[in-house]
Design a protein around this motif. Sequence first.
Motif, PDB file in Angstrom:
ATOM      1  N   ASP A  25       0.824  -1.212   0.000  1.00  0.00           N
ATOM      2  CA  ASP A  25       0.000   0.000   0.000  1.00  0.00           C
ATOM      3  C   ASP A  25       0.853   1.254   0.000  1.00  0.00           C
ATOM      4  O   ASP A  25       0.715   2.123   0.853  1.00  0.00           O
ATOM      5  CB  ASP A  25      -0.948   0.015   1.207  1.00  0.00           C
ATOM      6  CG  ASP A  25      -2.089  -0.974   1.056  1.00  0.00           C
ATOM      7  OD1 ASP A  25      -2.796  -0.887   0.041  1.00  0.00           O
ATOM      8  OD2 ASP A  25      -2.253  -1.826   1.930  1.00  0.00           O
ATOM      9  N   ILE A  51      -1.938   3.808  12.424  1.00  0.00           N
ATOM     10  CA  ILE A  51      -2.411   4.213  11.095  1.00  0.00           C
ATOM     11  C   ILE A  51      -2.132   5.707  10.964  1.00  0.00           C
ATOM     12  O   ILE A  51      -2.549   6.488  11.820  1.00  0.00           O
ATOM     13  CB  ILE A  51      -3.921   3.944  10.937  1.00  0.00           C
ATOM     14  CG1 ILE A  51      -4.247   2.464  11.161  1.00  0.00           C
ATOM     15  CG2 ILE A  51      -4.410   4.407   9.565  1.00  0.00           C
ATOM     16  CD1 ILE A  51      -5.740   2.147  11.239  1.00  0.00           C
ATOM     17  N   ARG A 126      -9.319   2.022  -1.827  1.00  0.00           N
ATOM     18  CA  ARG A 126      -8.683   1.464  -0.625  1.00  0.00           C
ATOM     19  C   ARG A 126      -7.769   2.522  -0.010  1.00  0.00           C
ATOM     20  O   ARG A 126      -6.963   3.150  -0.701  1.00  0.00           O
ATOM     21  CB  ARG A 126      -7.889   0.216  -0.994  1.00  0.00           C
ATOM     22  CG  ARG A 126      -7.079  -0.380   0.189  1.00  0.00           C
ATOM     23  CD  ARG A 126      -6.464  -1.703  -0.218  1.00  0.00           C
ATOM     24  NE  ARG A 126      -5.404  -2.124   0.686  1.00  0.00           N
ATOM     25  CZ  ARG A 126      -5.574  -2.794   1.828  1.00  0.00           C
ATOM     26  NH1 ARG A 126      -6.792  -3.101   2.221  1.00  0.00           N
ATOM     27  NH2 ARG A 126      -4.539  -3.148   2.578  1.00  0.00           N
ATOM     28  N   GLY A 127      -7.917   2.737   1.291  1.00  0.00           N
ATOM     29  CA  GLY A 127      -7.083   3.695   1.999  1.00  0.00           C
ATOM     30  C   GLY A 127      -7.664   5.090   2.106  1.00  0.00           C
ATOM     31  O   GLY A 127      -7.105   5.950   2.793  1.00  0.00           O
ATOM     32  N   ILE A 146     -12.570   4.329   7.100  1.00  0.00           N
ATOM     33  CA  ILE A 146     -11.416   4.078   6.237  1.00  0.00           C
ATOM     34  C   ILE A 146     -11.784   2.915   5.328  1.00  0.00           C
ATOM     35  O   ILE A 146     -12.155   1.835   5.811  1.00  0.00           O
ATOM     36  CB  ILE A 146     -10.162   3.731   7.062  1.00  0.00           C
ATOM     37  CG1 ILE A 146      -9.766   4.908   7.961  1.00  0.00           C
ATOM     38  CG2 ILE A 146      -9.005   3.326   6.145  1.00  0.00           C
ATOM     39  CD1 ILE A 146      -8.675   4.591   8.974  1.00  0.00           C
ATOM     40  N   VAL A 148     -11.197  -0.246   3.243  1.00  0.00           N
ATOM     41  CA  VAL A 148     -10.191  -1.305   3.148  1.00  0.00           C
ATOM     42  C   VAL A 148     -10.231  -1.973   1.777  1.00  0.00           C
ATOM     43  O   VAL A 148      -9.445  -2.862   1.473  1.00  0.00           O
ATOM     44  CB  VAL A 148     -10.343  -2.361   4.265  1.00  0.00           C
ATOM     45  CG1 VAL A 148     -10.108  -1.732   5.625  1.00  0.00           C
ATOM     46  CG2 VAL A 148     -11.697  -3.050   4.195  1.00  0.00           C
ATOM     47  N   GLN A 163      -6.474  10.428   3.187  1.00  0.00           N
ATOM     48  CA  GLN A 163      -6.034   9.083   2.829  1.00  0.00           C
ATOM     49  C   GLN A 163      -5.111   8.535   3.911  1.00  0.00           C
ATOM     50  O   GLN A 163      -4.542   9.287   4.711  1.00  0.00           O
ATOM     51  CB  GLN A 163      -5.279   9.106   1.494  1.00  0.00           C
ATOM     52  CG  GLN A 163      -3.942   9.833   1.557  1.00  0.00           C
ATOM     53  CD  GLN A 163      -3.184   9.804   0.247  1.00  0.00           C
ATOM     54  OE1 GLN A 163      -3.503   9.027  -0.661  1.00  0.00           O
ATOM     55  NE2 GLN A 163      -2.144  10.620   0.132  1.00  0.00           N
ATOM     56  N   VAL A 164      -4.977   7.219   3.920  1.00  0.00           N
ATOM     57  CA  VAL A 164      -4.014   6.555   4.801  1.00  0.00           C
ATOM     58  C   VAL A 164      -2.653   6.580   4.122  1.00  0.00           C
ATOM     59  O   VAL A 164      -2.522   6.143   2.978  1.00  0.00           O
ATOM     60  CB  VAL A 164      -4.450   5.103   5.090  1.00  0.00           C
ATOM     61  CG1 VAL A 164      -3.357   4.362   5.852  1.00  0.00           C
ATOM     62  CG2 VAL A 164      -5.756   5.079   5.866  1.00  0.00           C
ATOM     63  N   MET A 168      -2.138   0.469   6.554  1.00  0.00           N
ATOM     64  CA  MET A 168      -3.284  -0.291   6.046  1.00  0.00           C
ATOM     65  C   MET A 168      -3.254  -1.745   6.523  1.00  0.00           C
ATOM     66  O   MET A 168      -4.304  -2.386   6.632  1.00  0.00           O
ATOM     67  CB  MET A 168      -3.345  -0.229   4.510  1.00  0.00           C
ATOM     68  CG  MET A 168      -3.918   1.055   3.966  1.00  0.00           C
ATOM     69  SD  MET A 168      -5.570   1.485   4.612  1.00  0.00           S
ATOM     70  CE  MET A 168      -6.581   0.145   3.983  1.00  0.00           C
ATOM     71  N   ASP A 169      -2.067  -2.238   6.867  1.00  0.00           N
ATOM     72  CA  ASP A 169      -1.993  -3.578   7.448  1.00  0.00           C
ATOM     73  C   ASP A 169      -2.708  -3.610   8.803  1.00  0.00           C
ATOM     74  O   ASP A 169      -3.329  -4.613   9.165  1.00  0.00           O
ATOM     75  CB  ASP A 169      -0.535  -4.030   7.591  1.00  0.00           C
ATOM     76  CG  ASP A 169       0.295  -3.089   8.466  1.00  0.00           C
ATOM     77  OD1 ASP A 169       0.089  -1.855   8.393  1.00  0.00           O
ATOM     78  OD2 ASP A 169       1.154  -3.570   9.216  1.00  0.00           O
ATOM     79  N   ALA A 171      -5.279  -1.517   9.558  1.00  0.00           N
ATOM     80  CA  ALA A 171      -6.702  -1.454   9.191  1.00  0.00           C
ATOM     81  C   ALA A 171      -7.211  -2.840   8.794  1.00  0.00           C
ATOM     82  O   ALA A 171      -8.350  -3.203   9.121  1.00  0.00           O
ATOM     83  CB  ALA A 171      -6.906  -0.458   8.053  1.00  0.00           C
ATOM     84  N   ASP A 172      -6.370  -3.616   8.110  1.00  0.00           N
ATOM     85  CA  ASP A 172      -6.765  -4.977   7.729  1.00  0.00           C
ATOM     86  C   ASP A 172      -6.943  -5.868   8.954  1.00  0.00           C
ATOM     87  O   ASP A 172      -7.852  -6.707   9.003  1.00  0.00           O
ATOM     88  CB  ASP A 172      -5.725  -5.586   6.782  1.00  0.00           C
ATOM     89  CG  ASP A 172      -5.755  -4.958   5.398  1.00  0.00           C
ATOM     90  OD1 ASP A 172      -6.806  -4.413   5.005  1.00  0.00           O
ATOM     91  OD2 ASP A 172      -4.716  -4.996   4.702  1.00  0.00           O
TER      92      ASP A 172
END
Length: 197
Positions: A25, A51, A126-127, A146, A148, A163-164, A168-169, A171-172
Amino acid sequence: MKKILSILAMFAFVATAVIYAYAEDKVEVRSESNPQYEITVYQKGEEMGKIVLELWPDVAPKHVANFDKLVTDKVYDSTAFHRVIPGFMIQGGDPNSKSGPKSTWGYGDPSYDKVPAEFSNESHNRGIVSMARSQDPNSASTQFFICVADASFLDGKYSVFGQVLSGMDVADKVVNSPRDKKDNPNDKIMMIVKKIK
């Protein structure tokens, strides 16, 4: 046979590269002057990770100003990511989730200012960070989400405001936490938010 194996090997390499790039990401800062915030995420007293967000005053100035004020006033601290939907998004920031019963999480606190919609051409990829709201487009207050995964069906209906940049890992991890039938994580996932730039 060699040709088939060669094609299969090439396909595997390309697929691996795509998956690796998606997992990383990699996102570029849009502007060095844009504000950045760090969300530290906890579950059961253990840190899940951080994040980092970049917000976009040029896209949604009122939403960015609102978010900044809420962070300054520590409104988000100890609130939960109360709604997690794999393949879609994670949502949080409801003051009710600090200490109120779980049945009230997501209903919001009407005492907070409402932010008028700032729809744009930005897509919910995404993000992306966007503001949650009720059926009234001008009802956003504290809750944000957010993405994903790409969610272009939200474009022009919800106000994108950032945005991120990294995490994102995390957020996952949040979105894949075990959850109940209302998409609330079984164990509270809380956040602490601070401005870092």
